[in-house]
Design an enzyme around this catalytic site. Structure first.
Site, short mmCIF file in Angstrom:
data_model
loop_
_atom_site.label_atom_id
_atom_site.label_comp_id
_atom_site.label_asym_id
_atom_site.label_seq_id
_atom_site.Cartn_x
_atom_site.Cartn_y
_atom_site.Cartn_z
CD GLN A 90 -2.72 -1.20 2.55
OE1 GLN A 90 -2.56 -0.37 3.44
NE2 GLN A 90 -3.57 -2.21 2.66
CG HIS A 156 -2.76 -0.53 8.05
ND1 HIS A 156 -3.21 -1.15 9.20
CD2 HIS A 156 -3.48 -1.06 7.02
CE1 HIS A 156 -4.15 -2.03 8.87
NE2 HIS A 156 -4.33 -1.99 7.56
CD GLU A 249 -13.59 4.09 14.27
OE1 GLU A 249 -13.62 3.14 15.06
OE2 GLU A 249 -12.91 5.14 14.47
CE1 TYR A 259 -11.60 10.87 17.37
CE2 TYR A 259 -9.39 11.39 18.11
CZ TYR A 259 -10.65 11.79 17.76
OH TYR A 259 -10.99 13.13 17.81
CE1 TYR A 270 -10.15 -7.37 6.90
CE2 TYR A 270 -8.29 -7.08 8.37
CZ TYR A 270 -9.19 -6.57 7.46
OH TYR A 270 -9.13 -5.24 7.12
#
Length: 378
Positions: A90, A156, A249, A259, A270
């Site tokens: 990513q 991420h 979210e 958070y 998963y």
């Protein structure tokens, strides 16, 4: 309605991916519109920024910054001057943003996965825009932020760049696939970071005087924030965040707040569906103002302000990678009161959403042959 186009080439029957006809009117609850494909041939485009003259800068994940004219013409030459990018998983070249005083100082900011130790981390640099007869380039490159420590994981990274009303730079990030890092204030993963435009730590950051925290941290307990925008009414940072299996979210990101990830989440592990952490709520940890289960994989985020779509005024638009759609949210102050899903499975994975200076909505599709799209009133 999407259409399948069939062509015969050298005697072979080719069925092309479904696309939307350019002149086709798309019905929605508030406005009917058309989708104009301005540009094709972008390699996994990630982010879009508008130059004052109407041209656009677009990042490609593999490490190229591209220039597109206001009419959608792609310059074949990549913008020169960018540092080396770790394009893996990513990671790669991610967001791009202009300094609020760009006309005077020419600073272009970009986030990317950069080498950090034996791995990679989310990093931010800036360079001064130059466009002349020799081409387009960034000069005087300055790295102003690097997430430490690095990681060999390829997931991420986040990351969006947003300037708030006071000119501070907010950087959203991810936990780099190691969820416990998000709760550790001595670790920059899983945090939103707030900096001066040159990378200095603001004196009023919430953990600046905490010897057991990094001074650049603004908020923590985040899994992977890939959408961010300043609310034009309140001036606060709103951000979308990928959950695990479920529990994506929408948050209002405020100074010093926790958070919750991975202590609380509406998602599950998963494949096996087991609980993560301690459930979906805990005292002292912020609840999302909205969440999606099943996940939609939210990415780009934009508040709509413009004249072409008056009945969308004040709505929030979210790009979704899963279901390949654009989500429209109606708001009542800090509450989401209605959701509409648009363009589902018609154009590809919607990576970025921006409102152009013309008041139209611009989208990027995260594909090997990615596109720049524009929504226009019918």
């Amino acid at each position: 309605m999407s259409r399948i186009y069939i062509h015969t080439v050298c005697g072979l029957l080719l069925v092309l991916t479904p696309v939307q006809a350019a002149d086709e009117v798309i019905r929605s609850e508030r406005h009917d519109f058309r989708v104009q494909t301005l540009t094709r041939g972008l390699a996994h485009p990630w982010a879009l920024a508008f130059l004052p003259d109407g041209r656009m800068l677009v990042t490609e994940r593999e490490g190229r910054l591209r220039l597109i004219s206001a009419k959608g013409e792609l310059d074949p030459r990549a913008v020169a001057g960018l540092p080396a990018v770790v394009a893996s998983g990513q990671g790669g070249l991610l967001d791009v943003a202009l300094h609020p005083n760009f006309v005077q100082n020419r600073w272009v900011y970009f986030s990317y996965a950069g080498q950090e130790g034996r791995g990679a981390s989310t990093q931010v640099a800036r360079g001064q825009w130059v466009s002349d007869a020799k081409g387009h380039r960034l000069e005087n490159i300055q790295q102003i932020y690097r997430q430490r420590p690095g990681s060999g994981a390829g997931v991420h990274f986040g990351s969006r760049l947003v300037f708030d009303r006071s000119g501070m730079l907010l950087i959203t990030q991810g936990d780099r696939g190691d969820k416990d890092r998000a709760q550790q204030l001595t670790d920059l993963a899983g945090k939103a970071v707030r900096l001066h435009d040159d990378g200095r730590f603001p004196a009023d950051n919430p953990f600046r005087k905490n010897n057991e925290a990094r001074p650049e941290v603004y908020s923590y307990g985040h899994r992977n924030m890939q959408g961010a925008a300043i609310n034009p009414v309140s001036g606060e940072l709103w951000a979308t965040e990928h959950g695990p299996q479920g529990g994506d979210e929408l948050n209002i990101v405020r100074a010093g707040r926790n958070y919750g990830w991975p202590v609380i989440t509406y998602g599950v592990n998963y494949g096996i569906g087991t609980q993560i952490g301690e459930g979906s709520a805990k005292a002292g940890m912020v609840q999302p103002i909205y969440q999606w289960t099943p996940s939609i994989a939210p990415s780009g985020l934009a508040f709509y302000q413009g004249k072409p779509f008056p009945q969308w005024q004040g709505n929030l638009f979210v790009g979704a990678l899963k279901y390949q759609m654009l989500v429209r949210l109606e708001l009542d102050s800090d509450r989401v009161v209605h959701e509409e899903r648009l363009l589902k499975n018609q154009f590809g994975r919607i990576r970025d959403v921006r409102v152009g200076p013309d008041g139209l909505l611009y989208l990027l599709t995260d594909e090997a042959d990615g596109a720049l799209l524009r929504l226009e009133p019918s």
